[in-house]
Design an enzyme around this catalytic site. Structure first.
Site, short mmCIF file in Angstrom:
data_model
loop_
_atom_site.label_atom_id
_atom_site.label_comp_id
_atom_site.label_asym_id
_atom_site.label_seq_id
_atom_site.Cartn_x
_atom_site.Cartn_y
_atom_site.Cartn_z
N SER A 173 -33.12 -5.05 -0.33
CA SER A 173 -31.89 -4.28 -0.28
C SER A 173 -31.69 -3.61 1.08
O SER A 173 -30.73 -2.90 1.28
CB SER A 173 -31.90 -3.21 -1.37
OG SER A 173 -33.03 -2.38 -1.19
N SER A 174 -32.62 -3.85 2.02
CA SER A 174 -32.48 -3.22 3.32
C SER A 174 -31.67 -4.10 4.27
O SER A 174 -31.72 -5.32 4.17
CB SER A 174 -33.87 -2.97 3.92
OG SER A 174 -33.75 -2.63 5.28
N CYS A 175 -30.90 -3.47 5.17
CA CYS A 175 -30.11 -4.23 6.15
C CYS A 175 -30.94 -4.63 7.36
O CYS A 175 -30.49 -5.40 8.20
CB CYS A 175 -28.90 -3.44 6.62
SG CYS A 175 -27.62 -3.34 5.38
N VAL A 176 -32.12 -4.04 7.49
CA VAL A 176 -32.98 -4.41 8.61
C VAL A 176 -34.30 -4.96 8.10
O VAL A 176 -35.19 -5.23 8.80
CB VAL A 176 -33.23 -3.21 9.58
CG1 VAL A 176 -31.99 -2.99 10.43
CG2 VAL A 176 -33.59 -1.97 8.82
N VAL A 188 -27.64 -5.15 14.46
CA VAL A 188 -27.90 -5.20 13.01
C VAL A 188 -27.25 -6.45 12.42
O VAL A 188 -27.86 -7.17 11.61
CB VAL A 188 -27.39 -3.92 12.30
CG1 VAL A 188 -27.42 -4.09 10.79
CG2 VAL A 188 -28.22 -2.71 12.70
#
Lengths: 103, 166
Positions: free
Chosen positions: A100-103, B28
């Site tokens: 669930s992390s964007c990184v 990102v």
């Protein structure tokens, strides 16, 4: 949500094939899921899988950077162990939810 | 759930600004694309070049003037006049970086290395390089090439490809 027969046991999985109950996970299941993803599991794969599983169970933030800093594998190595989408594949094999992390 | 019929195959991201937030938006998105197995190319131009210039890359700032969304910690408005005081911009920028570090968002150089390790490609804009009198050796070693806009478009072809401008 449904069930799927993996390594001879009925396992709870979601539509995308991620385990919904991570306590049902074991090594045989990891090997089976990896095969479906086109990965022949090695000790190195298992070490990474155990690392991210451990992170998840402790409720820690799981990022690709943390895998790269794990001392098990660098980021380039992580991509070559789990080609394409490493975090997603490794999470699926580790029996934890989709990252669930964007990184 | 319906299955995505035409998933993205390639993204070409253009970073034209050099503030922390503009550069990180690009990084990102680029890293996220690489992690999804999407072919990724990032093109740095104008002030965005700071992000891939050795001297500047780990010294980016957030502008404290003319940003109405800027708030004090706690949520009170951040007076523009305060942003003019020497050192404030540096302090705010340091705070941004420490907040990002807490979320395990790496410094610029490390982030670029992560993108590179996953097969993402980093490019610099020739015109902006000429304008800022920059040479290849001023750039981060991982920069794959210096391109004209024409060369960039040549790389951006193909179905299921998106060009993203940040």
């Amino acid at each position: 949500m449904g069930q799927k027969l993996i390594a001879g046991i009925n396992i709870d999985v979601n539509d995308e094939g991620y385990l919904t109950n991570s306590s049902q996970w074991n090594k045989e299941i990891a090997v089976e899921i990896a095969k479906e993803e086109g990965i022949e599991i090695t000790e190195k794969h298992l070490a990474v899988v155990n690392f991210i599983r451990d992170k998840f169970l402790k409720g820690e933030n799981l990022t690709i950077r943390s895998v790269g800093n794990s001392g098990i594998v660098d980021i380039k190595g992580f991509y070559s162990l789990f080609p394409g989408a490493p975090m997603k594949k490794a999470a699926k094999i580790a029996g934890i939810p989709k990252p669930s992390s964007c990184v | 759930m319906t299955k995505e019929e035409f998933p993205l195959k390639k993204v070409c991201i253009i970073c034209a600004k050099g503030t922390i937030e503009d550069v990180y938006a690009s990084l990102v998105m680029a890293n996220g694309a690489v992690m999804e197995g999407i072919e990724t190319k990032v093109f740095f131009t104008f002030f965005g070049l700071d992000a891939i210039t050795k001297k500047q890359m780990n010294n980016l700032h957030t502008g404290t003037i003319g940003n109405p969304a800027m708030r004090m910690p706690g949520g009170l408005p951040f007076p523009t006049l305060l942003g003019m005081i020497p050192g404030v911009e540096a302090g705010v920028s340091m705070m941004m970086k420490s907040q990002m570090e807490k979320l395990d968002i790496p410094p610029v150089k490390e982030f670029l290395e992560m993108i590179d390790a996953g097969g993402g490609e980093i490019y610099a804009c020739k015109l902006a390089m000429d304008m800022f009198k920059l040479k290849k050796e001023d750039l981060w070693d991982g920069v794959k090439d210096i391109l004209t806009i024409g060369q960039f478009y040549e790389m951006a072809g193909g179905l299921q490809t998106q060009i993203i401008f940040t």
